[in-house]
Design a protein around this motif. Structure first.
Motif, PDB file in Angstrom:
ATOM      1  N   LYS A  67       0.841  -1.195   0.000  1.00 48.63           N
ATOM      2  CA  LYS A  67       0.000   0.000   0.000  1.00 48.63           C
ATOM      3  C   LYS A  67       0.878   1.248   0.000  1.00 48.63           C
ATOM      4  O   LYS A  67       1.956   1.252   0.564  1.00 48.63           O
ATOM      5  CB  LYS A  67      -0.888   0.001   1.244  1.00 48.63           C
ATOM      6  N   PRO A  68       0.409   2.326  -0.608  1.00 49.07           N
ATOM      7  CA  PRO A  68       1.201   3.556  -0.639  1.00 49.07           C
ATOM      8  C   PRO A  68       1.535   4.045   0.758  1.00 49.07           C
ATOM      9  O   PRO A  68       0.733   3.900   1.685  1.00 49.07           O
ATOM     10  CB  PRO A  68       0.281   4.550  -1.368  1.00 49.07           C
ATOM     11  N   GLU A  69       2.723   4.638   0.901  1.00 47.30           N
ATOM     12  CA  GLU A  69       3.150   5.160   2.195  1.00 47.30           C
ATOM     13  C   GLU A  69       2.594   6.560   2.412  1.00 47.30           C
ATOM     14  O   GLU A  69       3.318   7.519   2.563  1.00 47.30           O
ATOM     15  CB  GLU A  69       4.675   5.185   2.272  1.00 47.30           C
ATOM     16  N   ASP A  70       1.283   6.677   2.439  1.00 49.34           N
ATOM     17  CA  ASP A  70       0.671   7.973   2.686  1.00 49.34           C
ATOM     18  C   ASP A  70       0.920   8.374   4.127  1.00 49.34           C
ATOM     19  O   ASP A  70       0.977   7.521   5.013  1.00 49.34           O
ATOM     20  CB  ASP A  70      -0.841   7.925   2.446  1.00 49.34           C
ATOM     21  N   PRO A  71       1.055   9.681   4.406  1.00 48.81           N
ATOM     22  CA  PRO A  71       1.221  10.117   5.790  1.00 48.81           C
ATOM     23  C   PRO A  71      -0.004   9.744   6.603  1.00 48.81           C
ATOM     24  O   PRO A  71      -1.122   9.736   6.100  1.00 48.81           O
ATOM     25  CB  PRO A  71       1.389  11.638   5.669  1.00 48.81           C
TER      26      PRO A  71
ATOM     27  N   TRP B  35       2.470   9.846  -1.254  1.00 49.56           N
ATOM     28  CA  TRP B  35       3.108   8.803  -0.441  1.00 49.56           C
ATOM     29  C   TRP B  35       4.418   9.267   0.185  1.00 49.56           C
ATOM     30  O   TRP B  35       4.858   8.742   1.199  1.00 49.56           O
ATOM     31  CB  TRP B  35       3.339   7.530  -1.261  1.00 49.56           C
ATOM     32  N   PHE B  36       5.040  10.293  -0.433  1.00 50.88           N
ATOM     33  CA  PHE B  36       6.332  10.774   0.037  1.00 50.88           C
ATOM     34  C   PHE B  36       6.237  12.024   0.901  1.00 50.88           C
ATOM     35  O   PHE B  36       7.252  12.593   1.292  1.00 50.88           O
ATOM     36  CB  PHE B  36       7.227  11.085  -1.175  1.00 50.88           C
ATOM     37  N   ALA B  37       5.015  12.485   1.220  1.00 49.39           N
ATOM     38  CA  ALA B  37       4.835  13.761   1.918  1.00 49.39           C
ATOM     39  C   ALA B  37       5.539  13.790   3.272  1.00 49.39           C
ATOM     40  O   ALA B  37       6.224  14.764   3.610  1.00 49.39           O
ATOM     41  CB  ALA B  37       3.342  14.050   2.086  1.00 49.39           C
ATOM     42  N   GLU B  38       5.370  12.729   4.061  1.00 49.36           N
ATOM     43  CA  GLU B  38       5.992  12.704   5.386  1.00 49.36           C
ATOM     44  C   GLU B  38       7.510  12.760   5.276  1.00 49.36           C
ATOM     45  O   GLU B  38       8.182  13.446   6.058  1.00 49.36           O
ATOM     46  CB  GLU B  38       5.576  11.433   6.132  1.00 49.36           C
ATOM     47  N   ALA B  39       8.065  12.047   4.299  1.00 47.17           N
ATOM     48  CA  ALA B  39       9.513  12.030   4.124  1.00 47.17           C
ATOM     49  C   ALA B  39      10.035  13.395   3.686  1.00 47.17           C
ATOM     50  O   ALA B  39      11.085  13.848   4.153  1.00 47.17           O
ATOM     51  CB  ALA B  39       9.900  10.966   3.101  1.00 47.17           C
ATOM     52  N   VAL B  40       9.322  14.048   2.783  1.00 46.53           N
ATOM     53  CA  VAL B  40       9.742  15.375   2.332  1.00 46.53           C
ATOM     54  C   VAL B  40       9.730  16.350   3.501  1.00 46.53           C
ATOM     55  O   VAL B  40      10.655  17.148   3.667  1.00 46.53           O
ATOM     56  CB  VAL B  40       8.834  15.879   1.194  1.00 46.53           C
ATOM     57  N   LYS B  41       8.695  16.288   4.317  1.00 48.56           N
ATOM     58  CA  LYS B  41       8.633  17.162   5.485  1.00 48.56           C
ATOM     59  C   LYS B  41       9.789  16.872   6.430  1.00 48.56           C
ATOM     60  O   LYS B  41      10.406  17.785   6.977  1.00 48.56           O
ATOM     61  CB  LYS B  41       7.304  16.983   6.217  1.00 48.56           C
ATOM     62  N   TYR B  42      10.100  15.591   6.607  1.00 46.22           N
ATOM     63  CA  TYR B  42      11.172  15.190   7.518  1.00 46.22           C
ATOM     64  C   TYR B  42      12.518  15.748   7.063  1.00 46.22           C
ATOM     65  O   TYR B  42      13.240  16.373   7.847  1.00 46.22           O
ATOM     66  CB  TYR B  42      11.231  13.662   7.600  1.00 46.22           C
ATOM     67  N   VAL B  43      12.877  15.514   5.807  1.00 43.64           N
ATOM     68  CA  VAL B  43      14.192  15.971   5.341  1.00 43.64           C
ATOM     69  C   VAL B  43      14.250  17.484   5.245  1.00 43.64           C
ATOM     70  O   VAL B  43      15.311  18.083   5.415  1.00 43.64           O
ATOM     71  CB  VAL B  43      14.563  15.325   3.986  1.00 43.64           C
ATOM     72  N   SER B  44      13.103  18.106   4.990  1.00 42.78           N
ATOM     73  CA  SER B  44      13.069  19.570   4.945  1.00 42.78           C
ATOM     74  C   SER B  44      13.230  20.154   6.347  1.00 42.78           C
ATOM     75  O   SER B  44      14.029  21.072   6.560  1.00 42.78           O
ATOM     76  CB  SER B  44      11.741  20.040   4.328  1.00 42.78           C
ATOM     77  N   ASP B  45      12.500  19.590   7.313  1.00 42.38           N
ATOM     78  CA  ASP B  45      12.582  20.071   8.693  1.00 42.38           C
ATOM     79  C   ASP B  45      13.979  19.896   9.277  1.00 42.38           C
ATOM     80  O   ASP B  45      14.417  20.688  10.108  1.00 42.38           O
ATOM     81  CB  ASP B  45      11.572  19.329   9.573  1.00 42.38           C
TER      82      ASP B  45
END
Length: 215
Positions: free
Chosen positions: A20-24, A45-55
């Motif tokens: 299943k997609p890795e949705d936040p 699916w990549f939203a949480e990861a983008v926020k993580y690396v950005s933060d």
């Protein structure tokens, strides 16, 4: 270090191990922006990861308002991300003929060479603007983990991938480790695509998994 679940086994890189997609988790409203990028929404699916690396200051946008999740990532960019993790210690310039003085990745490459994380191509060049392959990414993370003294005992069985024979000799151990740790997964069609390129969204996801579950 905060912990989060990560995919493992042979699921594609944009899915978890259930396929299943890795949705936040629990987005307030699908389609809302989760970070200040117009091309990243909470239902990606990549939203949480983008926020993580950005933060965490590991990856920046390609401009003030976009992240460009589907663009590829270069070798110079990846080394720079790892250099940022180390808080950018002072180092002397790189000796590679294609790493220009003053380039944004110059000190990062010099640091990575000094600590055995990169070796270059063997002809005096590093290829900072070359798109990084999945096996190169695995090797860099493996060497960085070794540099940090992290546990490297995990080893996945790659025989189930139809293209396992395409993995370069130098990257076999690293890819066995990366798949076992769920950092790099299959493409969903029985392949591992070791020489394929990773998108910025995939790189963000790999970095988040690495920092949450290994570092």
């Amino acid at each position: 270090v905060f912990r989060t679940s990560s995919g493992s086994g042979s699921g594609p890189d944009n899915t978890d191990n259930t396929g299943k997609p890795e949705d936040p988790a629990d987005p307030e409203q699908p389609g809302d922006q989760i970070v200040s990028f117009t091309d990243v929404s909470t239902d990606d699916w990549f939203a949480e990861a983008v926020k993580y690396v950005s933060d965490h200051g590991l990856m920046k946008g390609t401009d003030a308002s976009t992240f460009s999740p589907q663009e590829t990532t270069t070798r110079g960019m990846i080394v720079t991300m790892l250099y940022r993790l180390e808080r950018e210690p002072e180092v002397s310039g790189s000796s590679f003929s294609d790493v220009s003085s003053g380039a944004y990745y110059e000190k990062a490459v010099a640091w990575a060479v000094k600590n055995g994380i990169v070796n270059g191509y063997g002809d005096g060049t590093f290829g900072p603007n070359d798109n990084i392959t999945r096996e190169q990414m695995s090797a860099l993370l493996y060497r960085y983990a070794e540099f940090k003294g992290y546990d490297l005992t995990a080893s996945g069985d790659l025989s189930g991938y139809t293209d396992a024979s395409q993995i370069s000799d130098y990257a076999v151990t690293a890819m066995q480790w990366a798949t076992a740790e769920g950092l790099v997964n299959g493409m969903g069609d029985g392949t591992l695509a070791p020489r394929g390129n990773s998108t910025r969204a995939q790189i963000a996801t790999i970095l988040m998994r690495f920092l949450e579950n290994i570092a």
